[in-house]
Design a protein around this motif. Structure first.
Motif, PDB file in Angstrom:
ATOM      1  N   ASN A  32       0.830  -1.211   0.000  1.00 47.32           N
ATOM      2  CA  ASN A  32       0.000   0.000   0.000  1.00 47.32           C
ATOM      3  C   ASN A  32       0.863   1.259   0.000  1.00 47.32           C
ATOM      4  O   ASN A  32       0.468   2.278  -0.579  1.00 47.32           O
ATOM      5  CB  ASN A  32      -0.962  -0.001   1.195  1.00 47.32           C
ATOM      6  CG  ASN A  32      -2.127  -0.951   0.974  1.00 47.32           C
ATOM      7  OD1 ASN A  32      -2.518  -1.207  -0.158  1.00 47.32           O
ATOM      8  ND2 ASN A  32      -2.676  -1.483   2.059  1.00 47.32           N
ATOM      9  N   SER A  33       2.013   1.198   0.636  1.00 51.15           N
ATOM     10  CA  SER A  33       2.938   2.343   0.594  1.00 51.15           C
ATOM     11  C   SER A  33       3.406   2.580  -0.838  1.00 51.15           C
ATOM     12  O   SER A  33       3.449   3.718  -1.311  1.00 51.15           O
ATOM     13  CB  SER A  33       4.156   2.097   1.494  1.00 51.15           C
ATOM     14  OG  SER A  33       3.758   1.863   2.816  1.00 51.15           O
ATOM     15  N   ALA A  34       3.764   1.498  -1.520  1.00 52.92           N
ATOM     16  CA  ALA A  34       4.220   1.617  -2.909  1.00 52.92           C
ATOM     17  C   ALA A  34       3.101   2.179  -3.780  1.00 52.92           C
ATOM     18  O   ALA A  34       3.308   3.078  -4.605  1.00 52.92           O
ATOM     19  CB  ALA A  34       4.672   0.252  -3.436  1.00 52.92           C
ATOM     20  N   LYS A  35       1.911   1.659  -3.563  1.00 55.50           N
ATOM     21  CA  LYS A  35       0.743   2.126  -4.326  1.00 55.50           C
ATOM     22  C   LYS A  35       0.503   3.611  -4.067  1.00 55.50           C
ATOM     23  O   LYS A  35       0.197   4.379  -4.989  1.00 55.50           O
ATOM     24  CB  LYS A  35      -0.479   1.301  -3.915  1.00 55.50           C
ATOM     25  CG  LYS A  35      -1.715   1.609  -4.713  1.00 55.50           C
ATOM     26  CD  LYS A  35      -2.904   0.829  -4.159  1.00 55.50           C
ATOM     27  CE  LYS A  35      -4.162   1.196  -4.918  1.00 55.50           C
ATOM     28  NZ  LYS A  35      -4.850   0.020  -5.428  1.00 55.50           N
ATOM     29  N   GLY A  36       0.633   4.019  -2.808  1.00 58.63           N
ATOM     30  CA  GLY A  36       0.438   5.427  -2.456  1.00 58.63           C
ATOM     31  C   GLY A  36       1.426   6.318  -3.181  1.00 58.63           C
ATOM     32  O   GLY A  36       1.057   7.361  -3.722  1.00 58.63           O
ATOM     33  N   HIS A  37       2.681   5.896  -3.199  1.00 62.36           N
ATOM     34  CA  HIS A  37       3.694   6.720  -3.863  1.00 62.36           C
ATOM     35  C   HIS A  37       3.464   6.788  -5.368  1.00 62.36           C
ATOM     36  O   HIS A  37       3.541   7.866  -5.956  1.00 62.36           O
ATOM     37  CB  HIS A  37       5.101   6.209  -3.555  1.00 62.36           C
ATOM     38  CG  HIS A  37       5.561   6.560  -2.169  1.00 62.36           C
ATOM     39  ND1 HIS A  37       5.531   7.848  -1.680  1.00 62.36           N
ATOM     40  CD2 HIS A  37       6.065   5.797  -1.172  1.00 62.36           C
ATOM     41  CE1 HIS A  37       5.992   7.868  -0.439  1.00 62.36           C
ATOM     42  NE2 HIS A  37       6.321   6.626  -0.103  1.00 62.36           N
ATOM     43  N   ILE A  38       3.178   5.661  -5.983  1.00 61.79           N
ATOM     44  CA  ILE A  38       3.042   5.736  -7.447  1.00 61.79           C
ATOM     45  C   ILE A  38       1.767   6.463  -7.840  1.00 61.79           C
ATOM     46  O   ILE A  38       1.766   7.249  -8.803  1.00 61.79           O
ATOM     47  CB  ILE A  38       3.174   4.363  -8.159  1.00 61.79           C
ATOM     48  CG1 ILE A  38       3.363   4.617  -9.659  1.00 61.79           C
ATOM     49  CG2 ILE A  38       1.996   3.455  -7.912  1.00 61.79           C
ATOM     50  CD1 ILE A  38       4.136   3.579 -10.390  1.00 61.79           C
ATOM     51  N   SER A  39       0.698   6.279  -7.074  1.00 59.85           N
ATOM     52  CA  SER A  39      -0.523   6.989  -7.468  1.00 59.85           C
ATOM     53  C   SER A  39      -0.390   8.482  -7.178  1.00 59.85           C
ATOM     54  O   SER A  39      -0.906   9.314  -7.928  1.00 59.85           O
ATOM     55  CB  SER A  39      -1.784   6.369  -6.852  1.00 59.85           C
ATOM     56  OG  SER A  39      -1.770   6.536  -5.473  1.00 59.85           O
ATOM     57  N   SER A  40       0.353   8.836  -6.138  1.00 60.75           N
ATOM     58  CA  SER A  40       0.613  10.265  -5.872  1.00 60.75           C
ATOM     59  C   SER A  40       1.442  10.874  -6.994  1.00 60.75           C
ATOM     60  O   SER A  40       1.165  11.989  -7.455  1.00 60.75           O
ATOM     61  CB  SER A  40       1.341  10.440  -4.538  1.00 60.75           C
ATOM     62  OG  SER A  40       0.512  10.034  -3.473  1.00 60.75           O
ATOM     63  N   MET A  41       2.462  10.140  -7.434  1.00 63.21           N
ATOM     64  CA  MET A  41       3.294  10.664  -8.533  1.00 63.21           C
ATOM     65  C   MET A  41       2.478  10.814  -9.813  1.00 63.21           C
ATOM     66  O   MET A  41       2.613  11.810 -10.530  1.00 63.21           O
ATOM     67  CB  MET A  41       4.516   9.766  -8.765  1.00 63.21           C
ATOM     68  CG  MET A  41       5.528   9.893  -7.637  1.00 63.21           C
ATOM     69  SD  MET A  41       7.113   9.120  -8.009  1.00 63.21           S
ATOM     70  CE  MET A  41       6.764   7.397  -7.628  1.00 63.21           C
ATOM     71  N   GLY A  42       1.623   9.836 -10.074  1.00 67.04           N
ATOM     72  CA  GLY A  42       0.762   9.922 -11.257  1.00 67.04           C
ATOM     73  C   GLY A  42      -0.146  11.146 -11.180  1.00 67.04           C
ATOM     74  O   GLY A  42      -0.306  11.878 -12.160  1.00 67.04           O
ATOM     75  N   ALA A  43      -0.708  11.382 -10.002  1.00 64.88           N
ATOM     76  CA  ALA A  43      -1.621  12.521  -9.818  1.00 64.88           C
ATOM     77  C   ALA A  43      -0.880  13.853  -9.958  1.00 64.88           C
ATOM     78  O   ALA A  43      -1.401  14.804 -10.549  1.00 64.88           O
ATOM     79  CB  ALA A  43      -2.296  12.428  -8.452  1.00 64.88           C
ATOM     80  N   ILE A  44       0.323  13.911  -9.439  1.00 70.35           N
ATOM     81  CA  ILE A  44       1.143  15.129  -9.551  1.00 70.35           C
ATOM     82  C   ILE A  44       1.398  15.444 -11.025  1.00 70.35           C
ATOM     83  O   ILE A  44       1.202  16.568 -11.486  1.00 70.35           O
ATOM     84  CB  ILE A  44       2.489  14.960  -8.802  1.00 70.35           C
ATOM     85  CG1 ILE A  44       2.272  15.002  -7.288  1.00 70.35           C
ATOM     86  CG2 ILE A  44       3.505  16.027  -9.245  1.00 70.35           C
ATOM     87  CD1 ILE A  44       3.502  14.603  -6.466  1.00 70.35           C
ATOM     88  N   LEU A  45       1.816  14.412 -11.764  1.00 68.06           N
ATOM     89  CA  LEU A  45       2.213  14.636 -13.156  1.00 68.06           C
ATOM     90  C   LEU A  45       1.002  14.891 -14.048  1.00 68.06           C
ATOM     91  O   LEU A  45       1.044  15.744 -14.932  1.00 68.06           O
ATOM     92  CB  LEU A  45       3.032  13.448 -13.667  1.00 68.06           C
ATOM     93  CG  LEU A  45       4.383  13.297 -12.944  1.00 68.06           C
ATOM     94  CD1 LEU A  45       5.038  11.972 -13.302  1.00 68.06           C
ATOM     95  CD2 LEU A  45       5.310  14.468 -13.264  1.00 68.06           C
ATOM     96  N   LYS A  46      -0.078  14.199 -13.773  1.00 67.20           N
ATOM     97  CA  LYS A  46      -1.284  14.363 -14.584  1.00 67.20           C
ATOM     98  C   LYS A  46      -1.914  15.737 -14.325  1.00 67.20           C
ATOM     99  O   LYS A  46      -2.323  16.428 -15.256  1.00 67.20           O
ATOM    100  CB  LYS A  46      -2.269  13.247 -14.252  1.00 67.20           C
ATOM    101  CG  LYS A  46      -3.440  13.200 -15.201  1.00 67.20           C
ATOM    102  CD  LYS A  46      -4.227  11.907 -15.058  1.00 67.20           C
ATOM    103  CE  LYS A  46      -5.405  11.933 -16.031  1.00 67.20           C
ATOM    104  NZ  LYS A  46      -6.479  11.032 -15.608  1.00 67.20           N
TER     105      LYS A  46
END
Ligand code: ASC
Length: 142
Positions: A32-46
């Motif tokens: 879930n930590s990994a998921k949080g980081h990648i989805s946060s990065m996706g949201a930042i970039l998008k």
């Protein structure tokens, strides 16, 4: 004092989990930590929001990836776990997939440091690909 006792109560279970269960529970948290980081990065970039935080998530993912290979000890397969037996039965291939995740995380952190979209785009693609690659071969969603 009341608050203190409440804090303790939150973290100390009344009944200790069997080792496999405890390992599984921790592994779920790490995933879930990994998921949080990648989805946060996706949201930042998008969304082009909180760009300054990209590095924090990229560095966080490096830390998480550093832990990931250690959270699949023998005996941590449980009924709830979505990990396939191949994690343990095909340890060499699993290690290869983990290595890919670690190096893709390092690549993403390095790309974030440059601040160049030309570096960041391919790096996050590679990172997402390393998540998917491992899930394709070693995870069966329930
Ligand atoms: C996510 C997530 C994953 C990866 C993967 C990338 O947000 O939870 O497991 O990205 O879907 O393909």
């Amino acid at each position: 004092m009341k608050v203190f006792l409440l804090m303790i109560a939150c973290f100390v279970p009344m009944v200790a989990l069997a080792d496999g269960e405890a390992e599984y529970k921790y592994r779920e948290g790490i995933m879930n930590s990994a998921k949080g980081h990648i989805s946060s990065m996706g949201a930042i970039l998008k969304g082009q929001v909180h760009m300054d935080n990209l590095q924090i998530h990229a560095d966080g993912m490096v830390d998480v990836a550093g832990i990931m290979p250690d959270v699949f000890p023998a005996g941590s397969q449980t009924a709830k776990s979505e990990a396939l037996d191949a994690v343990w039965d095909d340890a060499a291939a699993f290690k290869e997939a983990m290595d890919k995740f670690v190096s893709a995380s390092n690549g993403m952190a390095a790309a974030a440091k440059t601040g160049e979209m030309g570096e960041i785009g391919p790096a996050i693609q590679a990172l997402g690909g390393s998540c998917k690659g491992c899930h394709d071969d070693f995870r069966q969603e329930h």
